[in-house]
Scaffold this motif. Structure first.
Motif, PDB file in Angstrom:
ATOM      1  N   LEU A 197      11.621   5.684  -4.096  1.00 22.47           N
ATOM      2  CA  LEU A 197      11.397   6.466  -2.743  1.00 22.47           C
ATOM      3  C   LEU A 197      12.423   6.233  -1.517  1.00 22.47           C
ATOM      4  CD1 LEU A 197       9.950   8.692  -1.328  1.00 22.47           C
ATOM      5  CD2 LEU A 197       8.261   6.929  -0.583  1.00 22.47           C
ATOM      6  N   THR A 198      12.608   5.032  -1.373  1.00 21.85           N
ATOM      7  CA  THR A 198      13.614   4.391  -0.335  1.00 21.85           C
ATOM      8  C   THR A 198      15.073   4.676  -0.700  1.00 21.85           C
ATOM      9  OG1 THR A 198      12.101   2.490  -0.269  1.00 21.85           O
ATOM     10  CG2 THR A 198      14.273   2.355   0.900  1.00 21.85           C
ATOM     11  N   VAL A 263      17.188   0.058   5.794  1.00 21.88           N
ATOM     12  CA  VAL A 263      16.313  -0.554   4.698  1.00 21.88           C
ATOM     13  C   VAL A 263      16.786  -1.497   3.932  1.00 21.88           C
ATOM     14  CG1 VAL A 263      14.246  -0.350   3.352  1.00 21.88           C
ATOM     15  CG2 VAL A 263      14.577   1.305   4.999  1.00 21.88           C
ATOM     16  N   HIS A 264      17.667  -1.067   3.211  1.00 25.54           N
ATOM     17  CA  HIS A 264      18.315  -1.743   2.290  1.00 25.54           C
ATOM     18  C   HIS A 264      19.322  -2.998   2.496  1.00 25.54           C
ATOM     19  CE1 HIS A 264      17.005   1.065  -1.128  1.00 25.54           C
ATOM     20  NE2 HIS A 264      17.496   0.208  -1.880  1.00 25.54           N
ATOM     21  N   ALA A 265      19.962  -2.566   3.628  1.00 25.49           N
ATOM     22  CA  ALA A 265      20.703  -3.860   4.338  1.00 25.49           C
ATOM     23  C   ALA A 265      19.614  -4.920   4.736  1.00 25.49           C
ATOM     24  CB  ALA A 265      21.309  -3.365   5.548  1.00 25.49           C
ATOM     25  N   SER A 283       9.780  -1.679   0.749  1.00 29.68           N
ATOM     26  CA  SER A 283       8.183  -0.973   0.728  1.00 29.68           C
ATOM     27  C   SER A 283       7.889  -1.281   2.190  1.00 29.68           C
ATOM     28  CB  SER A 283       7.216  -1.285  -0.151  1.00 29.68           C
ATOM     29  OG  SER A 283       7.530  -0.804  -1.392  1.00 29.68           O
ATOM     30  N   ILE A 284       8.125  -2.551   2.645  1.00 30.32           N
ATOM     31  CA  ILE A 284       7.352  -2.980   3.837  1.00 30.32           C
ATOM     32  C   ILE A 284       8.315  -2.588   5.034  1.00 30.32           C
ATOM     33  CG2 ILE A 284       7.194  -5.316   4.944  1.00 30.32           C
ATOM     34  CD1 ILE A 284       6.248  -6.408   2.176  1.00 30.32           C
ATOM     35  N   GLY A 324       0.398   4.968   3.893  1.00 29.07           N
ATOM     36  CA  GLY A 324      -0.937   5.293   2.803  1.00 29.07           C
ATOM     37  C   GLY A 324      -0.395   5.123   1.489  1.00 29.07           C
ATOM     38  N   MET A 325       0.636   5.501   1.088  1.00 20.39           N
ATOM     39  CA  MET A 325       1.165   5.410  -0.220  1.00 20.39           C
ATOM     40  C   MET A 325       1.419   3.950  -0.726  1.00 20.39           C
ATOM     41  SD  MET A 325       4.835   6.804  -2.271  1.00 20.39           S
ATOM     42  CE  MET A 325       4.044   8.678  -1.829  1.00 20.39           C
ATOM     43  N   ARG A 326       1.939   3.229   0.313  1.00 25.26           N
ATOM     44  CA  ARG A 326       2.289   1.850   0.093  1.00 25.26           C
ATOM     45  C   ARG A 326       0.778   0.827   0.075  1.00 25.26           C
ATOM     46  NH1 ARG A 326       1.222  -1.477   3.366  1.00 25.26           N
ATOM     47  NH2 ARG A 326       1.768  -0.168   5.370  1.00 25.26           N
TER      48      ARG A 326
END
Length: 383
Positions: A197-198, A263-265, A283-284, A324-326
């Motif tokens: 998703l990310t 996010v990935h960095a 996710s976090i 909510g998904m997390r």
């Protein structure tokens, strides 16, 4: 946008149940004489590696298994694997597993052909020559290393994950078999699904996105929104198996050609320094980076919210949906590592040097990155 030149790189792939069983015939057609099978102990115990061996043996192809790989593949693993590849006189590599075996296999291919040390190839387009033929057989629905031009390796001296981005690391073939997802545990299913998703979200808002990558990113988001929770609850749901593996494929095609973002960095830095699962880090961090980026790519985030099926799309409802998904997947909102402010400073510096940060939709300052880390690293980070 429509007049800009775009380079799109996609490997050959075969998608579908039982595609893994084609490895012997395809390896033979690609000239395999002796194969280095790069995998890990979990995949061996699941029985998938034995099936690969049987297929290779049926095609009279020799093999050697290398499985000494850490969950976050280290530069040391790559160098040991390269030595084995050369000592065993292999001419072909098959990676079976999640992102760790596949990224390690890519690293082995690089060094086996180009020499030196794997950390020498950090960055974009730093690999001079393509390696030996590489076939990837993914066992998770998230990393997408089977179709990407990325290899992520832990630099053990600096304790940071380095990104090697080059079309030279794109596999020659991916055999993408949804049945391999049946042996994931609950937490791996959750983390790799959120990783996919990310990938899709960051590719869609990337400043290097295109109409081509947009199609794949949005389709990945739609598939994940409908199939991740069903797969989490039942690993024998064939529709969910098929659709989550397909989502991972779409997301991989998207991010491999549009790159990623903040996010990935930050996840590479956090996971590298503290040896944490990559999908958990993504996710976090995801909802916090969206919060920072939203106003700079508002229309795109609104489209993402619609693809996720969010009612009354806006920043708050999008973040609530992802949160909510997390939560439903059992991934916590924060990590209590008891780290100090100087370590957060180091995390921020590493994050800003990561090539994924270049394609974030807006510039993140060191202060911006520190604020995000402080939010997810509990109160201990303020000591």
């Amino acid at each position: 946008m429509t007049k800009e030149l775009r380079k799109i790189v996609i490997p050959e792939f075969i998608f579908g149940f039982n595609s893994r069983k084609l490895i012997g015939s395809y390896a033979k057609n690609l000239g395999a004489e002796k194969v280095l099978i790069v995998t890990d102990s979990g995949i061996i115990s699941s029985g998938w590696v034995q099936e690969i061996i049987e297929s290779l043996e049926a095609s009279d192809i020799k093999y050697h298994v290398f499985s000494s790989i850490f969950p976050n593949p280290r530069d040391i693993d790559v160098m040991v694997g390269t030595d084995i590849f050369l000592e065993q006189e292999c001419n072909f590599i098959v990676a079976v597993g999640g992102g760790s075996p596949m990224d390690c296999a890519k690293g082995i291919a690089i060094v086996a052909t180009n020499g030196g040390h794997i950390v020498d190839y950090e960055g974009v387009d730093s690999v001079p020559y393509p390696g030996p033929p590489l076939v990837c057989i993914p066992s998770t629905s998230g990393t997408s290393a089977d179709v990407s031009q990325f290899a992520i390796i832990l630099n053990t001296m600096r304790l940071v994950k380095i990104a090697i981005i080059s079309k030279k690391v794109v596999p020659d073939l991916a055999l993408i078999d949804p049945e391999l997802l049946t042996t994931m545990d609950d937490y791996l299913t959750a983390c790799t699904g959120m990783d996919a998703l990310t990938h899709a979200i960051e590719a869609y808002v990337s400043n290097a996105s295109s109409s081509f990558t947009d199609l794949h990113a949005l389709e990945a988001i739609r598939l994940i929104s409908k199939n991740l929770l069903p797969l989490y609850r039942d690993r024998h749901d064939e529709e969910a198996l098929n659709n989550m593996m397909l989502a991972s494929l779409h997301a991989g095609i998207a991010f491999s050609n549009a790159s990623l973002g903040g996010v990935h960095a930050m996840a590479h830095s956090l996971g590298g320094l503290f040896d944490l699962p990559h999908g958990e880090c993504n996710s976090i961090l995801l909802e916090h980076v969206i919060d920072h980026n939203f106003e700079f790519a508002k229309e795109r985030y609104m489209t993402i919210a619609e693809a996720l099926g969010v009612q009354n799309p806006c920043k708050e409802t999008l973040i609530e949906a992802i949160s909510g998904m997390r939560h439903t997947l059992g991934i916590k909102a924060k990590i209590d590592l008891g780290i100090k402010s100087d370590e957060i400073q180091k995390l921020a510096e590493f994050s800003l040097q990561d090539p994924c940060m270049v394609t974030n939709p807006t510039v993140m300052s060191k202060e911006d990155v520190i604020k995000v880390f402080e939010r997810v690293l509990c109160d201990e980070s303020k000591k």
